[in-house]
Design a protein around this motif. Structure first.
Motif, mmCIF file in Angstrom:
data_model
loop_
_atom_site.group_PDB
_atom_site.id
_atom_site.type_symbol
_atom_site.label_atom_id
_atom_site.label_comp_id
_atom_site.label_asym_id
_atom_site.label_seq_id
_atom_site.Cartn_x
_atom_site.Cartn_y
_atom_site.Cartn_z
ATOM 1 N N ALA A 75 1.096 -0.760 -0.536
ATOM 2 C CA ALA A 75 -0.512 -0.028 -0.286
ATOM 3 C C ALA A 75 1.123 1.144 0.191
ATOM 4 O O ALA A 75 1.998 1.340 0.719
ATOM 5 C CB ALA A 75 -0.702 0.177 1.151
ATOM 6 N N ARG A 76 0.725 2.145 -0.776
ATOM 7 C CA ARG A 76 1.300 3.276 -0.636
ATOM 8 C C ARG A 76 0.348 4.755 -0.851
ATOM 9 O O ARG A 76 -1.039 4.550 -0.213
ATOM 10 C CB ARG A 76 1.930 3.665 -1.815
ATOM 11 N N LYS A 77 0.696 5.916 -0.650
ATOM 12 C CA LYS A 77 -0.535 7.219 -0.463
ATOM 13 C C LYS A 77 -0.128 8.106 -1.291
ATOM 14 O O LYS A 77 -0.348 9.092 -1.983
ATOM 15 C CB LYS A 77 -0.439 8.046 1.623
ATOM 16 N N SER A 78 1.358 7.644 -2.139
ATOM 17 C CA SER A 78 2.118 8.967 -3.519
ATOM 18 C C SER A 78 2.411 8.157 -4.636
ATOM 19 O O SER A 78 2.897 6.496 -3.986
ATOM 20 C CB SER A 78 2.715 9.556 -1.990
ATOM 21 N N THR A 79 2.442 8.402 -5.770
ATOM 22 C CA THR A 79 3.606 7.585 -6.314
ATOM 23 C C THR A 79 4.670 7.964 -6.270
ATOM 24 O O THR A 79 5.558 7.335 -6.904
ATOM 25 C CB THR A 79 2.755 7.919 -7.922
ATOM 26 N N ARG A 80 5.346 8.875 -5.455
ATOM 27 C CA ARG A 80 6.506 9.188 -4.835
ATOM 28 C C ARG A 80 6.749 8.541 -4.373
ATOM 29 O O ARG A 80 8.114 8.130 -4.106
ATOM 30 C CB ARG A 80 7.020 10.761 -4.521
#
Length: 83
Positions: A75-80
């Motif tokens: 899981a990620r909150k940003s593509t960065r």
């Protein structure tokens, strides 16, 4: 002279998991959107995919629970974010 039989309780790392469900590569691909058998094989080779079991030289199975845990771990909150 009788030999001693190993007991499960003698193995500290042994964890009993009743109701553990093991699934095939195809079932992993059905569970994870966009996953293909080739991509799953690549992840196994790289050591970056879900843990797997290899009960015979040509059989690979996965714990459904571990696949879900691996998926949730991506899981990620940003593509960065790295990953």
């Amino acid at each position: 002279m009788p030999t001693s039989v190993p007991r499960l309780e003698d193995h500290e790392s042994f964890e009993v998991r009743l109701n553990e469900r093991y699934i095939s590569e195809g079932e992993v691909c059905a569970l994870v959107p966009g996953m293909t058998p080739g991509r799953l094989k690549m992840l196994r080779f790289q050591g970056t995919g879900p843990e797997f079991l290899k009960p015979t030289p040509k059989t690979v199975v996965y714990s459904e629970r571990r696949v879900r845990e691996w998926l949730e771990g991506t899981a990620r909150k940003s593509t960065r974010e790295a990953g």
